[in-house]
Design an enzyme around this catalytic site. Sequence first.
Site, PDB file in Angstrom:
ATOM      1  N   ASP A 169       1.026  -0.955  -0.230  1.00 46.68           N
ATOM      2  CA  ASP A 169      -0.174   0.038   0.517  1.00 46.68           C
ATOM      3  C   ASP A 169       0.894   1.025  -0.071  1.00 46.68           C
ATOM      4  O   ASP A 169       0.525   2.192  -0.952  1.00 46.68           O
ATOM      5  CB  ASP A 169      -0.648  -0.055   1.374  1.00 46.68           C
ATOM      6  CG  ASP A 169      -1.908  -0.619   1.531  1.00 46.68           C
ATOM      7  OD1 ASP A 169      -3.471  -1.096   0.482  1.00 46.68           O
ATOM      8  OD2 ASP A 169      -2.292  -1.703   1.897  1.00 46.68           O
ATOM      9  N   GLU A 170       1.882   1.428   0.683  1.00 47.98           N
ATOM     10  CA  GLU A 170       2.559   2.423   0.699  1.00 47.98           C
ATOM     11  C   GLU A 170       3.571   2.836  -0.137  1.00 47.98           C
ATOM     12  O   GLU A 170       3.839   3.696  -0.676  1.00 47.98           O
ATOM     13  CB  GLU A 170       2.908   2.091   2.377  1.00 47.98           C
ATOM     14  CG  GLU A 170       2.651   2.415   3.438  1.00 47.98           C
ATOM     15  CD  GLU A 170       2.975   2.320   4.742  1.00 47.98           C
ATOM     16  OE1 GLU A 170       4.050   1.425   4.685  1.00 47.98           O
ATOM     17  OE2 GLU A 170       2.800   2.193   5.660  1.00 47.98           O
TER      18      GLU A 170
END
Length: 396
Positions: A169-170
């Site tokens: 996600d990051e």
Amino acid sequence: MTGALGDLRVVEMGQLLAGPFCGQLLGDFGAEIVKIEPPGSGDPMREWGREKPHGMSLWWPILARNKKSVTLNLRTPEGQALARKIIAQADVLVENFRPGTLERWGLAPADLQRENPRLIITRVTGYGQDGPYAPRAGFGSIGEAMGGIRYVTGDPDKPPSRAGISLGDELAGTFAALGTLVALHARHRTGRGQIVDSALYEAVLALMESLVPEWEIAGYQRERTGSVLPNIAPSNVYPTLDGPVLIAANRDTIWRRLAVLMGRPELADDERYATHGARGTNAEELDELIGAWTAGQSSDALLELLHENGIPAGLTYRAKDMLADPHYKAREAIIRMAHPDFGDFPMHNVFPKLSDTPGEVRTLGPSLGQHNAEVYGELLGLSADEITSLESAGTI
């Protein structure tokens, strides 16, 4: 205007992590982030995190720092009309819904850019905006698996592992922010916005070095190798009297210095260890030699000796180590801000550092709808009665 991006308005319609992380990065450098959340519930990240003192997330104040929260029901025509008005005055729209969601809500990118030709629309999804997998639901863990990093992470005798953070996600949020800045740069020349398409699996794939040609051209399949990288030696964790120490001496000149420090200068010219390739081939044997030398020393004494001789080395830090480290303090890598419920609140600072226009954490994550009056009243010019009516109808 505060910060390098202080002249930008970003509307964030994402939730959970990937899209909001993009918004966090842009907000860190001064962009005004108007975060749109569902009335009543808000972003689920308000509830996420293992530890929740006072029943509250410790993650939210960080992920939503420097953002303004407005509530808006995007599933109603009234809410969609308000969204269009806000977006019409924005430079960037960040969203991480499944492909087609904006279109179903009457917020198709083509229509938004017709009203606001300079608008950049940054879309973060599991699989991208096109291709056969585009309609699928996609979380970071699936992107990590499909992008290749899960397969090569962990010990060789165990199933694939994961990092202890939401890496996929990051990464997708980071590349989304990068793409947004590139699109903004292009807009200076063209005057037009464009679509930024950031997919979770491709963000992970971007880190996979030469993994693909290694298989296609050389027939080599990377496997899990635990704490080492194949053919990179010495670079491992070595025992001491009070805990392991990382030593990275895989460059020829650094390895020679380590061999001298060990009292074994002849090892630097030994054909088994003299070159990068030879050390990689004989890595296990070399690690045993180094481990036998480090095992009788304390970690502090060993690290001091290694640092004095220009050999990269360090410890594996936990949060308490970071908070106590003098280099962290000198660089202000961790800052503290006052939180209304938690009091003194530590968090990582803005990164990277800029010499003339550094980023800054101006505010912690807002309460739900904290900025309704500001955005709907000041930006859109709605009266207090109109805002009250929208609240009563459940639109905001």
